[in-house]
Design a protein around this motif. Structure first.
Motif, PDB file in Angstrom:
ATOM      1  N   ALA A  28      66.854  27.403  -0.301  1.00  0.00           N
ATOM      2  CA  ALA A  28      67.232  28.401   0.402  1.00  0.00           C
ATOM      3  C   ALA A  28      68.637  28.709   0.370  1.00  0.00           C
ATOM      4  O   ALA A  28      69.163  29.813   0.100  1.00  0.00           O
ATOM      5  CB  ALA A  28      66.615  28.260   1.956  1.00  0.00           C
ATOM      6  N   THR A  29      69.463  27.682   0.278  1.00  0.00           N
ATOM      7  CA  THR A  29      70.814  27.843   0.322  1.00  0.00           C
ATOM      8  C   THR A  29      71.268  28.251  -0.855  1.00  0.00           C
ATOM      9  O   THR A  29      72.262  28.994  -1.104  1.00  0.00           O
ATOM     10  CB  THR A  29      71.375  26.453   0.704  1.00  0.00           C
ATOM     11  N   VAL A  30      70.902  27.636  -2.239  1.00  0.00           N
ATOM     12  CA  VAL A  30      70.889  28.282  -3.499  1.00  0.00           C
ATOM     13  C   VAL A  30      70.703  29.604  -3.750  1.00  0.00           C
ATOM     14  O   VAL A  30      71.666  30.387  -4.174  1.00  0.00           O
ATOM     15  CB  VAL A  30      70.344  27.232  -4.328  1.00  0.00           C
ATOM     16  N   LEU A  31      69.692  30.183  -3.485  1.00  0.00           N
ATOM     17  CA  LEU A  31      69.333  31.286  -3.693  1.00  0.00           C
ATOM     18  C   LEU A  31      69.875  32.197  -2.821  1.00  0.00           C
ATOM     19  O   LEU A  31      70.057  33.625  -3.028  1.00  0.00           O
ATOM     20  CB  LEU A  31      67.667  31.504  -3.400  1.00  0.00           C
ATOM     21  N   GLY A  32      70.452  31.741  -1.869  1.00  0.00           N
ATOM     22  CA  GLY A  32      71.096  32.747  -0.601  1.00  0.00           C
ATOM     23  C   GLY A  32      72.535  32.686  -1.015  1.00  0.00           C
ATOM     24  O   GLY A  32      73.238  33.827  -0.795  1.00  0.00           O
ATOM     25  N   ALA A  33      73.056  31.904  -1.771  1.00  0.00           N
ATOM     26  CA  ALA A  33      74.495  32.141  -2.121  1.00  0.00           C
ATOM     27  C   ALA A  33      74.763  32.593  -3.526  1.00  0.00           C
ATOM     28  O   ALA A  33      76.084  33.099  -3.693  1.00  0.00           O
ATOM     29  CB  ALA A  33      74.977  30.418  -2.131  1.00  0.00           C
ATOM     30  N   VAL A  34      73.746  32.361  -4.371  1.00  0.00           N
ATOM     31  CA  VAL A  34      74.047  32.765  -5.847  1.00  0.00           C
ATOM     32  C   VAL A  34      73.038  33.449  -6.414  1.00  0.00           C
ATOM     33  O   VAL A  34      72.008  33.320  -6.129  1.00  0.00           O
ATOM     34  CB  VAL A  34      74.689  31.615  -6.845  1.00  0.00           C
ATOM     35  N   ARG A  35      73.461  34.388  -7.657  1.00  0.00           N
ATOM     36  CA  ARG A  35      72.328  35.018  -8.438  1.00  0.00           C
ATOM     37  C   ARG A  35      72.270  34.099  -9.630  1.00  0.00           C
ATOM     38  O   ARG A  35      73.455  33.969 -10.208  1.00  0.00           O
ATOM     39  CB  ARG A  35      72.712  36.488  -8.578  1.00  0.00           C
ATOM     40  N   LEU A  36      71.329  33.504 -10.044  1.00  0.00           N
ATOM     41  CA  LEU A  36      71.145  32.892 -11.265  1.00  0.00           C
ATOM     42  C   LEU A  36      70.295  33.674 -12.166  1.00  0.00           C
ATOM     43  O   LEU A  36      69.540  34.343 -11.966  1.00  0.00           O
ATOM     44  CB  LEU A  36      70.249  31.403 -10.970  1.00  0.00           C
ATOM     45  N   ARG A  37      70.407  33.307 -13.477  1.00  0.00           N
ATOM     46  CA  ARG A  37      69.924  33.993 -14.739  1.00  0.00           C
ATOM     47  C   ARG A  37      69.427  32.538 -15.515  1.00  0.00           C
ATOM     48  O   ARG A  37      70.351  31.957 -16.092  1.00  0.00           O
ATOM     49  CB  ARG A  37      70.330  34.893 -15.446  1.00  0.00           C
ATOM     50  N   LEU A  38      68.167  32.624 -15.817  1.00  0.00           N
ATOM     51  CA  LEU A  38      67.634  31.438 -16.854  1.00  0.00           C
ATOM     52  C   LEU A  38      68.297  31.726 -18.239  1.00  0.00           C
ATOM     53  O   LEU A  38      68.400  32.633 -18.883  1.00  0.00           O
ATOM     54  CB  LEU A  38      66.218  31.306 -17.040  1.00  0.00           C
ATOM     55  N   ALA A  39      68.962  30.762 -18.653  1.00  0.00           N
ATOM     56  CA  ALA A  39      69.444  30.897 -20.140  1.00  0.00           C
ATOM     57  C   ALA A  39      68.337  31.153 -20.978  1.00  0.00           C
ATOM     58  O   ALA A  39      67.288  30.948 -20.681  1.00  0.00           O
ATOM     59  CB  ALA A  39      70.081  29.486 -20.808  1.00  0.00           C
ATOM     60  N   PRO A  40      68.645  32.139 -22.223  1.00  0.00           N
ATOM     61  CA  PRO A  40      67.680  32.491 -22.756  1.00  0.00           C
ATOM     62  C   PRO A  40      66.516  31.717 -23.278  1.00  0.00           C
ATOM     63  O   PRO A  40      65.457  32.043 -23.318  1.00  0.00           O
ATOM     64  CB  PRO A  40      68.460  33.558 -23.868  1.00  0.00           C
ATOM     65  N   ARG A  41      66.867  30.609 -23.693  1.00  0.00           N
ATOM     66  CA  ARG A  41      65.884  29.911 -24.288  1.00  0.00           C
ATOM     67  C   ARG A  41      64.699  29.299 -23.320  1.00  0.00           C
ATOM     68  O   ARG A  41      63.925  28.880 -23.800  1.00  0.00           O
ATOM     69  CB  ARG A  41      66.697  28.445 -25.004  1.00  0.00           C
ATOM     70  N   PHE A  42      65.207  29.391 -22.199  1.00  0.00           N
ATOM     71  CA  PHE A  42      63.942  29.082 -21.248  1.00  0.00           C
ATOM     72  C   PHE A  42      63.346  30.067 -20.545  1.00  0.00           C
ATOM     73  O   PHE A  42      62.445  29.975 -19.728  1.00  0.00           O
ATOM     74  CB  PHE A  42      64.837  28.037 -19.974  1.00  0.00           C
ATOM     75  N   ALA A  43      64.094  31.199 -20.754  1.00  0.00           N
ATOM     76  CA  ALA A  43      63.334  32.171 -19.957  1.00  0.00           C
ATOM     77  C   ALA A  43      62.031  32.868 -20.356  1.00  0.00           C
ATOM     78  O   ALA A  43      61.564  33.540 -19.562  1.00  0.00           O
ATOM     79  CB  ALA A  43      64.397  33.558 -19.798  1.00  0.00           C
ATOM     80  N   ARG A  44      61.847  32.721 -21.666  1.00  0.00           N
ATOM     81  CA  ARG A  44      60.598  33.263 -22.176  1.00  0.00           C
ATOM     82  C   ARG A  44      59.960  31.897 -23.062  1.00  0.00           C
ATOM     83  O   ARG A  44      60.564  31.196 -23.212  1.00  0.00           O
ATOM     84  CB  ARG A  44      61.086  34.295 -23.264  1.00  0.00           C
TER      85      ARG A  44
END
Length: 465
Positions: free
Chosen positions: A423-439
């Motif tokens: 909850a703390t991490v998601l409330g503090a920052v927006r993350l985006r999976l590096a492309p090699r992990f996102a798909r």
């Protein structure tokens, strides 16, 4: 000899066969344990038999009926199997490997430290640990736009900081850095080969992986011995608050039924267990939760909405009680149980789903198979937290922390910490999976010392607003 039998189940036409070419089977299990278990069950049915080099033979089940029989087997017939893959890490005196009266006494000493009322007091420390990592206190690199975050490294740092606070009351940055460096080296040194192949645990002029591991373990033990000695000396000297309010303080003050205190060697092994198991499994679960959420945008947005409604300064206990956050964490543990195998050695004869297991043999539960049983978990390959809002599951259907009289004593702390950190991490920052992990395909799960984790170090980018 007296024998016991589990509840009646499907009869097997013949006893499960042991696999031939044991080293090849061990290698296949090390590469992809879940797939290997599925293959064995498809060939042999449930239960099925496995054997690993140096670890002996075991009859495995992966069904709710089998889980019920494993967890409800008579306590007097059960003990942890030795040798055990994790014994070099936690020690033979660890609660995880203790048996009989020693196990009961150890649980009695440790359980008050993990009472839910006490765990809630760690909420601020857990949130502060997550915020400190996001701010870059450890690395000097804050999670700001353009940064790249190694999720495993960050998760281990957060959960280790929590354990150092909860167990030892360590707040000093220099002492924390010393423990962090020693524990990280210790964990890194015990890789999959040493875990699965005991024959590799050999000395040869100081150059083997086993020797690097034992040197790292000695370094951790020296820190623990020093901590114990200092605290005992303070207590003997009558120093104010010498015992402290942390878990070590509670253990130093605890007494067995005969009035005897816990000995230094046993105390060291319990502390090493807490240090290792108390943070590595939660760190792994946190990595998987972030990974799964960022591959499921609808789930992530629903969770973000729930967290936003709670507010940025919500009390940690309130966060931990949020229903969808709870469902997300449960679904993560279903798909990625950090400890995927429950093992019990028999001291008397038993029957697991109609298959005889004689005294001296081992029976096991594959938690991964249990958590994907199609009768209980439709479309089990899908990350769908809603299933935990739709119904409650029995401890024989959902068992991420094991079950029966040996269920993980720190399960409540692990659950609480996972929810507050996520909850703390998601409330503090927006993350985006590096492309090699996102798909593409989901990463394989492989042994990482005491737990299973993703094969690759998953990374996230911090995008521009």
């Amino acid at each position: 000899m007296n024998s016991a039998a589990g509840p009646a189940g499907p009869e097997t036409p013949s006893p499960p066969r042991e696999p031939r070419f044991v080293p090849l089977h061990a290698a296949a299990a090390g590469l992809d344990l879940e797939r290997y278990f599925r293959w064995r069950r498809a060939r042999e049915g449930d239960p099925f038999r496995m054997r690993f080099p140096g670890l002996g033979s075991a009859v495995f089940t992966g069904s709710p009926a089998g889980a019920r029989e494993v967890f409800r087997a008579p306590v007097e017939l059960l003990e942890p199997p030795l040798p055990n893959p994790i014994e070099p890490m936690v020690g033979a005196g660890s609660l995880i490997l203790a048996r009989g009266v020693r196990h009961r006494n150890g649980r009695t000493l440790l359980m008050p430290a993990f009472h839910r009322a006490r765990i809630s007091a760690y909420g601020s420390a857990i949130r502060d640990a997550a915020r400190a990592e996001i701010a870059g206190e450890r690395t000097g690199r804050a999670w700001t736009p353009g940064a790249r975050v190694d999720a495993r490294d960050a998760a281990r740092a957060i959960t280790l900081r929590v354990i150092l606070t909860a167990v030892f009351g360590i707040e000093d940055p220099d002492r924390r850095a010393e423990y962090t460096a020693a524990t990280t080296a210790f964990l890194t040194a015990f890789g999959g080969p040493l875990f699965l192949v005991p024959a590799l645990r050999r000395r040869m002029f100081g150059v083997t992986g086993w020797e690097r591991f034992t040197a790292a373990r000695d370094r951790v033990d020296a820190l623990l011995d020093g901590e114990i000695a200092r605290r005992r000396a303070d207590i003997d000297a009558g120093a104010k608050d010498a015992g402290g309010q942390d878990i070590l303080g509670m253990l130093l003050a605890a007494r067995y039924d005969d009035g005897a205190p816990i000995g230094d060697l046993e105390l060291r092994e319990q502390l090493r267990t807490l240090l290792v198991a108390g943070h590595e499994t939660t760190a792994t679960a946190l990595v998987w939760a972030l990974y799964r959420l960022h591959r499921a945008p609808a789930v992530l947005e629903r969770l973000r909405a729930e967290l936003a409604a709670a507010g940025p300064e919500a009390d940690p206990a309130e966060l931990a009680a949020l229903p969808y956050l709870d469902a997300v964490c449960q679904e993560t543990l279903r798909m990625h149980p950090p400890v995927p195998i429950v093992l019990r050695r028999l001291t008397g004869d038993y029957a697991l789903r109609g298959t005889p297991v004689v005294s001296g043999d081992t029976m096991g539960l594959s938690v991964q198979l249990l958590h994907s049983d199609p009768e209980v978990w439709p479309e089990s390959h899908l990350f769908r937290p809603e299933r935990f809002l739709e119904r409650r599951y029995s401890p024989f259907e959902f068992a991420p922390y094991g079950g029966g009289h040996r269920r993980c004593v720190g399960a409540a702390l692990a659950d609480y910490e996972l929810r507050v950190v996520l909850a703390t991490v998601l409330g503090a920052v927006r993350l985006r999976l590096a492309p090699r992990f996102a798909r593409g395909r989901v990463l394989l799960t492989v042994p990482h010392n005491i737990a299973l984790g993703p094969r690759a170090a998953i990374t996230f980018d911090i995008p521009e607003p």
